[in-house]
Structure formats: structure tokens, C-alpha cells
Design a protein around this motif. Structure first.
Motif, mmCIF file in Angstrom:
data_model
loop_
_atom_site.group_PDB
_atom_site.id
_atom_site.type_symbol
_atom_site.label_atom_id
_atom_site.label_comp_id
_atom_site.label_asym_id
_atom_site.label_seq_id
_atom_site.Cartn_x
_atom_site.Cartn_y
_atom_site.Cartn_z
ATOM 1 N N GLY A 184 0.864 -1.069 -0.048
ATOM 2 C CA GLY A 184 -0.283 0.139 0.106
ATOM 3 C C GLY A 184 0.579 1.297 0.220
ATOM 4 O O GLY A 184 2.072 0.919 -0.047
ATOM 5 N N PRO A 185 0.418 2.348 -0.229
ATOM 6 C CA PRO A 185 1.279 3.439 0.017
ATOM 7 C C PRO A 185 1.374 4.368 1.205
ATOM 8 O O PRO A 185 0.651 3.883 1.846
ATOM 9 C CB PRO A 185 -0.293 4.350 -0.833
ATOM 10 C CG PRO A 185 -1.274 4.108 -0.568
ATOM 11 C CD PRO A 185 -0.778 3.067 -0.360
ATOM 12 N N THR A 186 2.645 4.426 1.176
ATOM 13 C CA THR A 186 3.029 5.693 2.069
ATOM 14 C C THR A 186 2.654 7.031 2.005
ATOM 15 O O THR A 186 2.969 7.472 1.269
ATOM 16 C CB THR A 186 4.440 5.587 2.521
ATOM 17 O OG1 THR A 186 5.224 3.804 2.486
ATOM 18 C CG2 THR A 186 4.674 6.268 3.878
ATOM 19 N N PHE A 187 1.510 7.570 3.567
ATOM 20 C CA PHE A 187 0.966 8.532 3.300
ATOM 21 C C PHE A 187 2.540 9.241 3.872
ATOM 22 O O PHE A 187 2.265 9.570 5.217
ATOM 23 C CB PHE A 187 -0.788 8.409 3.846
ATOM 24 C CG PHE A 187 -1.549 7.666 3.125
ATOM 25 C CD1 PHE A 187 -2.432 8.058 2.367
ATOM 26 C CD2 PHE A 187 -1.589 6.204 3.691
ATOM 27 C CE1 PHE A 187 -2.906 7.409 1.429
ATOM 28 C CE2 PHE A 187 -2.501 5.740 3.591
ATOM 29 C CZ PHE A 187 -3.384 6.049 1.714
ATOM 30 N N VAL A 188 2.050 10.618 3.865
ATOM 31 C CA VAL A 188 2.891 11.687 4.256
ATOM 32 C C VAL A 188 2.025 13.233 3.366
ATOM 33 O O VAL A 188 1.465 12.781 2.884
ATOM 34 C CB VAL A 188 4.524 11.829 3.263
ATOM 35 C CG1 VAL A 188 5.230 10.594 3.227
ATOM 36 C CG2 VAL A 188 4.044 12.032 0.918
ATOM 37 N N PHE A 189 2.915 14.205 4.388
ATOM 38 C CA PHE A 189 1.951 15.523 3.715
ATOM 39 C C PHE A 189 3.275 15.903 3.071
ATOM 40 O O PHE A 189 4.261 16.300 4.001
ATOM 41 C CB PHE A 189 1.563 16.266 5.141
ATOM 42 C CG PHE A 189 0.289 15.684 5.626
ATOM 43 C CD1 PHE A 189 -0.451 15.959 5.358
ATOM 44 C CD2 PHE A 189 1.138 14.846 6.885
ATOM 45 C CE1 PHE A 189 -1.628 15.135 5.588
ATOM 46 C CE2 PHE A 189 -0.215 14.655 7.575
ATOM 47 C CZ PHE A 189 -2.038 14.809 7.372
ATOM 48 N N ASP A 190 2.874 16.864 2.057
ATOM 49 C CA ASP A 190 3.755 18.032 0.585
ATOM 50 C C ASP A 190 3.313 18.928 1.445
ATOM 51 O O ASP A 190 3.070 19.337 0.698
ATOM 52 C CB ASP A 190 3.642 17.093 -0.468
ATOM 53 C CG ASP A 190 4.531 17.827 -1.402
ATOM 54 O OD1 ASP A 190 5.782 17.860 -0.294
ATOM 55 O OD2 ASP A 190 4.565 17.799 -2.167
ATOM 56 N N GLY A 191 4.466 19.984 0.959
ATOM 57 C CA GLY A 191 4.823 21.869 0.991
ATOM 58 C C GLY A 191 4.551 21.962 2.825
ATOM 59 O O GLY A 191 4.782 21.525 3.359
ATOM 60 N N GLU A 192 3.812 22.898 3.072
ATOM 61 C CA GLU A 192 4.102 24.518 3.739
ATOM 62 C C GLU A 192 3.533 23.977 4.746
ATOM 63 O O GLU A 192 1.946 23.347 4.256
ATOM 64 C CB GLU A 192 4.132 25.885 3.413
ATOM 65 C CG GLU A 192 5.676 26.312 3.196
ATOM 66 C CD GLU A 192 7.003 25.441 3.630
ATOM 67 O OE1 GLU A 192 6.962 26.126 4.631
ATOM 68 O OE2 GLU A 192 7.710 25.602 2.778
ATOM 69 N N GLY A 209 6.386 -1.203 2.366
ATOM 70 C CA GLY A 209 6.232 -0.403 4.081
ATOM 71 C C GLY A 209 6.593 -1.421 5.074
ATOM 72 O O GLY A 209 6.695 0.192 6.400
ATOM 73 N N GLY A 210 6.721 -2.378 5.931
ATOM 74 C CA GLY A 210 6.625 -2.661 6.600
ATOM 75 C C GLY A 210 8.391 -3.220 7.177
ATOM 76 O O GLY A 210 8.568 -3.166 8.333
#
Length: 293
Positions: A43-51, A101-102
Motif C-alpha cells: 500500500g502507499p506510504t502517506f505523507v504531507f507535502d508542502g508548508e 511498508g513493513g
């Protein structure tokens, strides 16, 4: 819940959905073909992009080849991250790094733990150096510090040493690490080595981290094969709930519940019997892919 197209009707019936619905209460079906159940790894690794004021959620889609080509076919699993990102409605970044992911564990901020045996290998990333792997992790995840644990993984684990069986952040200030109190267990010395490495690192990192021992249960075999049972494979649901895999050994199960109860602050500890699930060589964390709020 990921459901292959051919099983949508069966899933609706089992979960008592409306005959035309893909959701009921807090359960939503995501229709996607898969080859295996361990969505943590593909599955995708969720991240936050930007300020901070304008950041958007993004899904990192790593290359995936079923733990170094062990279990073909894996094409559907490799495509699942794209389907999940489309369903959630977020942008997807396809990485050139082959990574499960693991194999990675972060404090949600700037620090990451992994093991070289399941990343820097010719079966996953031929020609990649540790420095190149680290650069890609820095770029895609925004981490600034990587801890490479090299003591070894669990006997019976087919992932080549996934970190989610060996060491986990309970929060940015506390890590639990799998150890074996049985000096005759083949896991004993490799896990002690991991523990010693983390202790040395914890003294040098800022802010400081406390390292806590989380003993694994006594060895158990199914059909003559050792199964990789570790309480590190727990699943945090926000700050309120912690789902803990248990393995039918009351003394060690209760000890793990006690350790995590002390560390997880106000979270309720909910034991889940994983004696059958671990026959697939994973547990709760492996079978889930958490998405931030």
C-alpha cells in the motif's frame, strides 16, 4: 477494506451492506485486485507535502516485488497503491526504490528505523548503495535521521528482517524492541544486538529516546515451521486504541499488555488473538495500511 471485484457481493453479504452499497458505518470497500493480504507492504506510504499552512496528503508508491521475488505473481499488489490513492483522491508519487511498508518505521517526524537486509539487496534494489537508498528515503519521506538495525530478524520471518517485527515507536520519545529472554532461542543474540544498537543510538539522538524491551513469546511451530511471533506487530488507531497481537501464551501475552499499557498513555490496549493469522507470517500491522486524518 480491499476487496477484489469478484468478491464484492460476498463482502457486502458478510458485512451486511445494502446490496448496492460499498460502505456501511465506518467500513468502506475499496475495489482492487490483489495477490496477497499484506497491504502494509504494497500500500502507499502517506505523507504531507508542502508548508504547514498549505500541505496536502500524498501517497508514495514504492516499487514492489513480493519480498525480493519470493512469491510470484505480484503485479496486482504492485498496482494496488495507485488504486488506493485514486480512491482516496490524492496525488501519487511513484518511487524507483523497491520497498515494503513493513521495512520502515518512523516517529512521524524526522527519524526512521529500517534494516539493510530487506532494502539494500540485489533481490530488491540491485546496484543501489546504502547511501542511495538513504537519499531516496530522505527525499520521499522528509526524514533527516535513519537508524540501520543490523542485528538480524526473527527465525521464520520471510521478509528478510522487517522492522515492524523488531522495533516500533510508541511515540517520538519511546521505542519498544523485540527481545528473547530464552538464552537458548536462536533469536536471542540477534535481538540483543538490535537492542544494544538502539541503546547506543538513543544516547546520541536529539531529542532523546527511551528504549524498552518487549519480550517475544516462547518458540512455536506450525507444521514443523517456526512462526515469527512478535508483539511489535501492534497497530495504533490514533491515540486512543492499540490493537495488540497475542499468541495464546498467557504469561508473555500479559507481560506485553502490561508494557504497552504503561507506555501508550491513555490508549486502551485491545488484545487480538493472532495465532492463526501469524501462520501467514505476519500480524495486525502487516495486514493494515494506516492513513493519517
Amino acid at each position: 477494506m480491499l476487496v477484489p471485484p469478484a468478491q464484492v457481493d460476498a463482502a457486502r453479504s458478510a458485512l451486511q451492506f445494502d446490496s448496492n452499497s460499498l460502505s456501511r458505518g465506518k467500513i468502506e470497500l475499496v475495489v482492487a485486485e490483489t495477490n496477497d493480504s499484506w497491504v502494509r507492504d504494497y500500500g502507499p506510504t502517506f505523507v504531507f507535502d508542502g508548508e504547514p499552512t498549505s500541505r496536502k496528503m500524498v501517497g508514495i508508491d514504492w516499487r514492489y516485488n513480493a519480498w525480493g521475488g519470493k512469491y510470484p505473481p505480484w503485479d496486482a499488489d504492485d498496482a494496488a497503491a495507485s488504486a488506493i490513492c485514486d480512491h482516496v483522491g490524492i496525488n501519487r508519487i511513484r518511487s524507483s526504490l523497491c520497498l515494503e511498508g513493513g521495512a520502515i518505521e518512523t516517529d512521524g517526524k524526522s527519524r526512521l528505523m529500517t534494516t539493510p537486509e530487506c532494502v539494500v539487496t540485489n533481490t530488491r534494489n540491485p546496484g543501489w548503495s546504502r547511501e542511495q537508498v538513504a537519499s531516496e528515503l530522505h527525499t520521499q519521506l522528509g526524514v533527516t535521521e535513519i537508524v540501520w538495525l543490523s542485528g538480524g530478524g526473527l527465525v521464520g520471518d520471510d521478509t528478510d528482517g522487517h522492522i515492524d517485527q523488531l522495533a516500533r515507536f510508541v511515540d517520538p520519545e519511546n521505542i519498544v524492541v523485540a527481545v528473547s529472554d530464552d538464552a537458548e532461542d536462536p533469536n536471542h543474540e540477534p535481538l540483543e544486538d538490535n537492542y544494544r544498537q538502539l541503546r547506543r543510538w538513543s544516547d546520541a539522538t536529539e531529542p532523546n529516546v527511551e528504549i524498552h524491551r518487549l519480550p517475544i513469546p516462547l518458540a512455536r511451530e506450525i507444521n514443523g515451521q517456526r512462526v515469527p511471533e512478535s508483539y511489535c506487530n501492534f497497530l495504533m488507531l490514533g491515540r486512543d486504541r492499540l490493537l495488540l497481537p497475542t499468541f495464546g501464551q498467557k504469561e508473555s501475552d500479559d507481560r506485553a499488555i502490561g508494557i504497552l499499557s504503561d507506555l501508550a498513555h491513555d490508549a486502551s490496549i485491545e488484545p487480538i488473538d493472532c495465532r492463526d493469522l501469524v501462520w501467514g507470517l505476519g500480524a495486525l500491522h502487516c495486514a493494515s495500511r494506516d492513513q493519517p486524518v
